[in-house]
Structure formats: C-alpha cells, structure tokens
Design an enzyme around this catalytic site. Structure first.
Site, mmCIF file in Angstrom:
data_model
loop_
_atom_site.group_PDB
_atom_site.id
_atom_site.type_symbol
_atom_site.label_atom_id
_atom_site.label_comp_id
_atom_site.label_asym_id
_atom_site.label_seq_id
_atom_site.Cartn_x
_atom_site.Cartn_y
_atom_site.Cartn_z
ATOM 1 N N CYS A 2 40.107 44.234 48.595
ATOM 2 C CA CYS A 2 41.390 44.011 48.919
ATOM 3 C C CYS A 2 42.065 43.679 50.265
ATOM 4 C CB CYS A 2 42.317 45.002 48.280
ATOM 5 S SG CYS A 2 41.635 45.774 46.743
ATOM 6 N N ARG A 27 38.434 38.076 50.296
ATOM 7 C CA ARG A 27 37.982 39.363 50.172
ATOM 8 C C ARG A 27 38.382 39.932 48.979
ATOM 9 N NH1 ARG A 27 38.391 42.631 55.025
ATOM 10 N NH2 ARG A 27 38.673 44.517 53.938
ATOM 11 N N TRP A 75 41.431 43.231 44.459
ATOM 12 C CA TRP A 75 40.335 43.181 43.637
ATOM 13 C C TRP A 75 40.160 44.505 42.880
ATOM 14 C CZ3 TRP A 75 35.338 45.693 43.605
ATOM 15 C CH2 TRP A 75 34.411 44.979 42.946
ATOM 16 N N ASN A 101 44.125 49.636 50.260
ATOM 17 C CA ASN A 101 42.644 49.222 49.942
ATOM 18 C C ASN A 101 41.820 50.570 50.082
ATOM 19 O OD1 ASN A 101 43.528 46.933 50.182
ATOM 20 N ND2 ASN A 101 42.321 46.584 52.290
ATOM 21 N N GLY A 102 40.765 50.713 49.006
ATOM 22 C CA GLY A 102 40.157 51.748 48.876
ATOM 23 C C GLY A 102 40.278 52.470 47.489
ATOM 24 N N GLU A 492 16.664 35.819 47.359
ATOM 25 C CA GLU A 492 18.187 35.193 47.863
ATOM 26 C C GLU A 492 18.606 34.007 47.100
ATOM 27 O OE1 GLU A 492 20.348 36.378 49.311
ATOM 28 O OE2 GLU A 492 21.450 34.752 50.158
ATOM 29 N N LYS A 496 21.951 33.548 45.325
ATOM 30 C CA LYS A 496 22.945 32.664 45.551
ATOM 31 C C LYS A 496 23.365 31.854 44.166
ATOM 32 C CE LYS A 496 24.356 33.690 48.393
ATOM 33 N NZ LYS A 496 23.936 34.505 49.324
ATOM 34 N N GLU A 499 25.456 33.840 41.668
ATOM 35 C CA GLU A 499 26.736 34.605 41.892
ATOM 36 C C GLU A 499 27.751 33.269 42.147
ATOM 37 O OE1 GLU A 499 27.032 36.373 45.659
ATOM 38 O OE2 GLU A 499 25.689 35.068 46.886
ATOM 39 N N HIS A 515 2.226 38.737 35.218
ATOM 40 C CA HIS A 515 2.240 40.081 34.636
ATOM 41 C C HIS A 515 3.500 40.224 33.658
ATOM 42 C CE1 HIS A 515 -1.194 41.398 37.139
ATOM 43 N NE2 HIS A 515 -0.535 40.907 38.254
ATOM 44 N N LYS A 614 34.540 39.699 49.358
ATOM 45 C CA LYS A 614 33.557 39.422 50.427
ATOM 46 C C LYS A 614 32.962 40.733 51.151
ATOM 47 C CE LYS A 614 31.471 36.883 53.513
ATOM 48 N NZ LYS A 614 30.387 36.273 53.076
#
Ligand code: F6R
Length: 619
Positions: A2, A27, A75, A101-102, A492, A496, A499, A515, A614
């Site tokens: 947030c 964020r 968020w 926030n938190g 990576e 990318k 997401e 395998h 973020k």
C-alpha cells in the site's frame, strides 16, 4: 504494497495527495482514498474501489478544500478490496481518520476487547482496529492525539506505517512507523512557510522537496501547521531526526514518452548499467572498487559461506550471483528463498556472510530473514536499489544498484543491476582472495565494461518482437529452458511472462526436460531456449532436437552468426557474443520484451498487473 501520502502546510492538500497517490499507485492499486479537514474544521473521507482515477471521479463536485490531508492506495490483505475496506478509516465517532500500511497481528484480540466495551466496527480490516484503538485510548486517558497514538501503538503487535488526522486538532498531522517505511519531506511554500509532506517512499515527495527524514521503527512524529516537528519514541523520549538529501530526480519518475514504465525501464538498461558500474570498474588499472568489500575485506576473506536471501526476481539474480561467486571467488554460496529461510531454523555460523538482495529494500520476508541471521551473529550485506530502505539500513554494509527508481511492477532494470552488482562483488572478493589469474580478472573486468554497449546492441537488433508476440497471445503455457548461468534466466523469463500476461510459464534447467516436463511438449507448446554459442551449447542443441521431434515451437536466444540453432528454431532473438557468465545480462532483454509485448497484445495492464504489488511489505 500500500502507499501513504500526507500533507500539512498552507497549500491546498487535495491536488498534492492525488498526485502523490498516482505516483504511489505502482505499490498497490485495488482501492484508494483520501481524508481532508477543511477550513471549517470538517473532516471528510472519500474512498473508492479500483484505481486512483476512480477515486478522482467519485470525488468530483465534493468539497476537497483544506490544507491538511492524508491519502492511501491499497493492496488488500485483510478484507476484500471494496469501498468499505479502503482507507482512510474513521474512528467510531468520526473524529479521527487513519491510513495504514502493514499488518496488525493481534487485531482480533484488540477488536474483541474494544467490542466488549461498546466499540462498533464497520469493516473487516486490521486498520480499523488501529483507529478505533487510538480513539479508545484518547477517551480512557483523556489525552490528545499525539499521546494517544504512542499509547495505542504500545499494545500493537505487527508492522505499521500510519498517518492520522483528528478533527479536534486540524493543525496536527501525526504519523508513526514500525517495519513499514515512512518518509517526511520538509518543504517551504512560496510564502516561505514550513510545510510537511509524507510518503511511504520518496516518489510523492520529490517534486516538492529533496530534504527528507526517514522515520525509524517505533517513532511517532507530530507535524504541526506552524512548521514545528516533534519526533518521539513509544516511551515518549524525544528523538533527534537526521535530515537527508534525496538523490532522485523527478524525470526518473515520469514515463518519458514510453507507453509504459516497464518498456522505459527495459530500454533504460544500458544507461542504468553504466551508472551501476560507474566508479566501481576501473578500466585503466583493470580494477574493481567496491567500498563495501574494501571496508569489510576480512569478513569476506574469512567467510565460511555466503548465504544470499531474496524473493522472486531478486532470487533469480542471486542464483546467477551464486554461480559466479563460487566460480570466481571459490566461496560456497547458498541461495535461499527468504520466506522459507526465516521459518526453518537454518544453520547460520557467526563467520557466515548473509547477503540480502532486494530492489525495494522493504520486502518483509527478506527483512525478517536477515534479522534472523543478525541474531545468530552473521555479517549482513545488503544489495538494494532504494536508498535508505529498511534492508539497506538493517545491514552492516552493502552496495546500492544505482539503476534509478523502478516503477513498473515487473522488475527489469533492477534484475540486471542486481546481476551486475553481484558480479562486481564476486570480482572484488576474487581479487582479495587471488582466486583468479590476473589475466582472467582483467578479461572479466574488460568484458563487464562492454556489457552496457552489448545490451544496447541487443535492444537494437531484435526488431518486430511486438508483431511476433501477437502469435502467442492464445497460448495457455510456455516453457523456458537454459543451462548453467542461463537456467536462472529461464526462471526469470518465465516469471516475467506469467506475472504480466497471466499465461502460465515454467522455467527449467534444459537437461531436466527428460525427467518429466517433456511430457508437456506438443505442437501447442512454445519453448523458449537460451542457446548462446558458449558453455554447454552442444548439449542445448540436443535438448532442442528432443523438443523439435515432439513438434514443440522453438523460440531461441542465439549468439549473432549462429546458424545451427537458428535453422532449428521457429524464431530467434540474437545477442552479441560475450563471456559465458555475462550472457544472462543480454539474454534476458529479448525475453523481457517478449513478455511485455505478449501482455500488451492481450490487453493487460502491464505496469500494474493484477494481484501484484511493487514492494511486498507483508509476509
Ligand atoms: C517480479 C518482481 C518480484 C520481486 C520480489 C522481491 O518482477 O518484481 O518477484 O522481485 O517481490 O522484491 P524485492 O526485490 O523488492 O525484494
């Protein structure tokens, strides 16, 4: 996660808060809200589900006057993203409004206790518990807001950054933090009056002032409309804040003509990497100068092990760092998911060096992992992008990436910056330990210096990825393969794509295909193979043959001039030749672009993909 914005001064607060929310939207972005006290002393809270633009729309025509206010972009953690759960939250009497926030871990117990005493709640959030608690304490102790916030926070378990308004004190903006960042900007209005800005990071502040104070854990600040600032700890002991000058510029926070921050940040990589190595690679004397290593040489020379803790993309760069540090400096390196490490009683020796890799420097899991390592006596080193971030401050020493603010939620230039920084670190330790021959050391220094130009070449020589990407918008799955240094690139590349496009993608070490995952290959399955003419080239060619014979579609990253793989592949991206270890810095670029263009073609919100934030300041 947030984002918080606040203002007190003699300007109109609302435009400052809204602009700040837009800057912080990267964020978190499932709801937004604002609280203002107007000149008649009325406290109004406006909030809405969705983006900041939805809030602006809903506020149209309402009274948004006043020169004190707080705002929030959320968020969701506790309670679904809707208008009721959006911040700011009122206290029961509507005298107070608070943003947070938190996560408050003991919110259920606090709520139950207050409910027993007649407090009525209207949301599911832990945040509402905080604002109710502050009012509850105000009534019980008959005290003002500043004192009530200090007393209330003493009974809170968890992480918070908060900002609170009290209708009865329209001249005061109170804020506090523990485990979640909060920055106070010290401004001066055109009339020369003092004013204060508040932000969860510097992005909403930099436009107005570069003088800031980073609030420390368990500090409570009172910003007064008269220009006075008082900071105390939870025991009400006055603290002496340190004013810091921000090094960031406003231009770095704008899109600069690109349609998305992500695309801008992909194309910025050559220049960002030049900044990252500036002053650290000495090309004339063929040297690496990393003050964090020079100042703590003994710690690294005597290290039994290096443990790197990170999450997500930063974990991928850490894996490349492991391969390089082990090869160049001959120190065993373990790479840990911070979220696992912190909860599994790991063996940590006092002669271990624990490195935290984090773009934001605020990731809760990474922060907790290094706190655990600190308690066990390890030396802590931080590799962060955000200057003054919690991880940067919690570590004994470290190196900043200096790649500029990364706003797109999907990490791009921070990844390459982390990889380069880990190479610098590996080279600096190798130099001290004499584990590389002079010739090899000089060659690696020379080639690292050339990487930004080779990145530019790569960006210039892979046109039409946007058109090519259209063909893949209907795919449900992708596989990414690489070996050695390119296995983390496969991970990576897959992250990318998933997401931002929401297409399922997995990265594997190429030899692992046989395998199990090979069962997935059919004519519908695009397989991205990183196949530079280096390292295990022949073995990767065999892996490609195995996929071809099962009709998989091959997208290959190849070295310029390569014919073998190019002929086998359905599509190729080219990179210039470089040392095996540096290939990831080039190979990732077309993969970032591929993800970007597939996501755009699918109409996704590239800079703000669903459910993501973020900086992940919750566990
Ligand atoms: C992916 C991404 C995330 C972050 C992860 C760690 O594009 O950005 O996977 O890498 O959340 O964040 P930091 O590096 O800030 O600790």
């Amino acid at each position: 996660m947030c984002g918080i914005v606040g203002y007190i001064g003699n300007k109109e607060a609302y435009p400052i808060l809204i602009k700040g929310l837009h800057r912080l939207e990267y964020r978190g972005y499932d709801s937004a809200g604002v609280a203002l006290i107007n000149r008649r002393g009325e406290l109004s809270v406006y909030k809405s589900k969705g983006k900041v633009s939805a809030l602006e729309h809903s506020v149209d025509g309402k009274d948004t006057t006043g020169s004190i206010g707080i705002a929030h972009t959320r968020w969701a953690t506790h309670g679904e993203p809707n208008e009721v759960n959006a911040h700011p939250h009122y206290s029961m009497s509507k005298q107070l409004a608070l943003v947070h926030n938190g996560i408050i871990e003991n919110y259920k117990a606090l709520r139950a206790e207050m409910e027993k005493n007649g407090v009525v709640f209207c949301s599911d959030t832990d945040t509402e518990v905080l604002v109710q608690l502050i009012e509850y304490v105000q009534h019980r102790h008959e005290c003002g807001l500043f004192e009530a916030v200090q007393l209330a926070l003493k009974s809170v378990v968890g992480a918070y950054a908060i900002a609170v308004l009290d209708k009865a004190h329209p001249e005061q903006l109170i804020c506090a933090r523990k485990g979640s960042p909060l920055i106070i900007g010290l401004g001066t209005s055109d009339q020369g009056a003092h004013e204060f800005y508040l932000g969860s990071d510097a992005t909403p502040i930099i436009e107005y002032t570069d003088k800031v104070i980073y609030l420390q854990d368990e500090e409570v600040a009172c910003m007064d409309g008269s220009g006075a600032l008082e900071i105390v700890n939870l025991a009400n002991v006055r603290q002496t804040p340190q004013t810091v000058t921000l090094q960031m510029s406003l231009d770095e926070l704008e899109k600069g003509g690109y349609p998305h921050f992500m695309l801008k940040e992909i194309y910025e990589q050559p220049s960002a990497m030049r900044t990252c190595i500036r002053g650290r690679l000495d090309i004339v004397d063929k040297d690496v100068l990393l003050s964090g290593i020079i100042d703590n040489k003994e710690k690294f020379l005597n290290a039994r092990r290096i443990i790197i803790c990170a999450c997500g993309t930063s974990w991928h760069s850490a894996l490349i760092g492991k391969y390089f540090i082990e090869e160049a400096a001959q120190i065993p390196v373990e790479v840990e998911y911070a979220s696992e490490f912190r909860y599994r009683n790991p063996v940590i020796y006092s002669d271990d060096v624990v490195i935290a890799v984090s773009q934001s420097g605020e990731t809760a899991d990474t922060l907790a992992a290094i706190q655990l390592a600190k308690n066990r006596g390890a030396f802590l080193y931080g590799i962060c992008n955000v200057i003054g971030s919690s991880i940067a401050r919690a570590t004994d020493s470290g190196t900043y990436l200096h790649v500029g603010p990364e706003i797109g939620v999907a990490s791009t230039k921070a990844f390459t910056g982390q990889v380069i920084t880990l190479f610098l670190l590996g080279l600096a330790i190798a130099k001290e330990k004499h584990t590389l021959s002079d010739e090899m050391f000089h060659m690696l220094v020379d080639e690292l210096q050339r990487i930004p130009d080779k990145m530019q070449w790569t960006l210039d020589h892979n046109p039409n990825i946007d058109q090519f990407a259209q063909m893949f918008t209907y795919c449900k799955n992708f596989i990414y393969l690489g070996r050695g240094y390119n296995y983390p690139v496969a991970l990576e590349g897959a992250l990318k794509l998933k997401e931002i496009s929401y297409i399922h993608a997995e990265g594997y070490p190429a030899a692992e295909m046989k395998h199990g995952p090979i069962a997935l290959i059919d004519e519908e399955m695009p397989v991205v193979v990183i196949a530079p003419k280096r390292g295990m080239y022949d073995k990767v060619v065999s892996n490609i043959q195995e996929i071809k014979s099962r009709h998989g579609k091959i997208i290959a990253v190849v070295t310029e001039g390569d014919n073998t793989v190019s002929q086998m592949a359905d599509y190729t991206f080219v990179i210039p030749d470089t040392r095996d270890c540096y290939v990831p810095l080039l190979a990732i670029l077309p993969l970032q672009l591929l993800s970007y263009y597939v996501a755009c073609a699918k109409g996704r919100n590239v800079d703000q993909p669903r459910n993501l934030a973020k900086s992940v300041t919750v566990e």
